[in-house]
Design an enzyme around this catalytic site. Sequence first.
Site: not given
Ligand code: AHR
Length: 682
Positions: A47, A403-404
């Site tokens: 990331e 994502n999430e």
């Molecule tokens: O890994 C850090 C963050 O944690 C990521 O960007 C997110 O998906 C999670 O909340």
Amino acid sequence: MWKASLLLVIVAVGWQTRAWAETVGITVDVDKPGVQVSPLLYGIFFEDINRSGDGGLYAEMLQNRSFEDFNLPMGWTSLNEGGGQITMNLDKTQPLNETNPTSLRLDITRIGPHGRAGVINQGYKGISIGSKDPVLLPGDDTSSPGDYKWFDWMKQFADAQRRADNGLNIEQDKTYRLSFYARIDPNFTGPITVSLESQDGAVLASQNVSCSGTAWRKYGAKLTAAASDHNARFVLSATSAGTIWLDMVSLFPAETFSQRPNGLRADLMQMLVALHPAFVRFPGGSFGEGYRLSEAFRWKETIGDLAQRPGQWNIWGYRTTNGLGYFEYLQMCEDLKAEPLFVINCGMAEKDSVDTGKLDPWIQDALDAIDYANGPASSPWGALRVAAGHPSPFNLKLMELGNENGMGYFWGGGSAQQYAERYNPLSQKVKEAYSDIRTISTAPIQKAPINAPVETVDEHYYPSAEWFEDHAAMYDTYDRKGPKIYVGEYATKQSAGNGNLSAALGEAAFMTGMERNSDLVIMSSYAPLLANPEWREWNPNLIVFDSFRVFGTPSYYNQMLFANNRPDVILRLALQLPRTFDPKARKPLYAVAGRKNDTGDIIIKVINITGQAQDGTIRLNGSALRLTASATVLTSAGPSDENSFENPTRVAPKDADLGQVSSPFNYTFVPYSITILHLKAK
Ligand code: AHR
């Protein structure tokens, strides 16, 4: 690798079996193979967080190369020497192109007989933009003070960690490739000098570049360093007066990983290679999701000419060039021999989402992303990949939809219902067009009341080491009729220091459970992967780097041990604690066993989370063979021990040869240790 003498461990190995009930009993049923271990079990998650992209894995050395980072020339300072005088200003009047609207205007107003004037870039050492300047996202306004304070806090946090000695890493005899666009006012007649210098002005490499013309033109120079300095600076200067405009000022080491132009930092890639990742999840995380949709990662804006890529403000408080774009991510996966797992935004950010009636462009983005990665030259997006220099397909098979999202987290990401309304049409269209793509959901919406068709669900965990240990058997009882599990993000976050041994022990205990249940848990990835500690918004991380150094945390070595010792099939293992063990105490040991198909080798992983050595007796039911044994052990004097730039392998695995063994045999698991016992059939 770490073939150092492991006297401590060898001393701890005894060849006479002790009384079974007084030791830890580990019984492995060698003749009763269990579930297959997923070949994808151990991957990595990249990331763009903690400045892990630009100036990190992406080998760009200059900060704010396109002058779009802020409303002042962040990362650039002026140089006035020997009577030279320069002013620099951001200028939007004659942009390089529409997506790159800001350039840097330099007015050299005076130059003495021995003067020079110019601009300096120190790389990613993190030049302060002034503590009173809040970092606001485009589109934010001061009427949303919550957002304002959050980003301002992050910037101050980063400010506090900045070092003075972490400029450009310049190495003797190495070549650096500079490129820049310039427009020259007719009042400027001299050449431009580009140089790599020490902080005191000592020149490491220098070249004159003749520039002319009021239209934008691209220039380049190769700079070979006469000496090394890891705290160097880049200087663009002149010894005559006049006006110059600059844009896309970019400096790369010629030696990137696989020698790719616009490539990746070789030493950081080597750290990833050593993990043998089965897949790479990219580009986030919250980075891809965006705080608002306007900052989401939109892959179509990250391909093609670097000067045309708009870049994006990202949720982690800085701007990303997206020079490391969709093509480069796919290429990185290929270079790592890992499957690409693209996390595509599903039309939902943390704080907003696209109306369900307007989802079509987001669905099209997903379909086109697959076409770009895999399509033939005759397809519209496949043709662009071919034009970018990659005629063969990248074989993208894994796509996460969001994502999430759908978890109802307090920080946002939408409810399960909101997610299902976007996930359902998106996954349906992707599967209709490409049935071989495995889709991954970010929430368990297969369950009532939603009942969405979920193939794989991504779970994220950031608890304490104790939580991981206490949940090591969690997947033993998971529903086998539901979707497969991808543990897409996990790390010990509480009491983990900057990444200590205790954190790795907790994760290792949990990983024994993932491996044992790999019929269900088919993939996993630690998070986050990389951090420049001067921009560390998230802690801990697997790998820490600055401009010239890198080290892995104990969790890094733990990931390496599990990935490099992944069996193909699980063997049933029974762990019996000694009679003296207090049943009310926390479980001291965690273990999993398996076998490699090709060699027949048996691999037993044992985690001792306690401060006491644990004597073990290992029995291999169904094996009368003599086996050649070795142990690889990750341990240190105390659970809070960490690695650092100064001591990068304080906590690193060590190998020991144990000679010939046959069942049963004794082995002592040293305090605070992750042990891989490797039993070779031949
Ligand atoms: O890994 C850090 C963050 O944690 C990521 O960007 C997110 O998906 C999670 O909340």
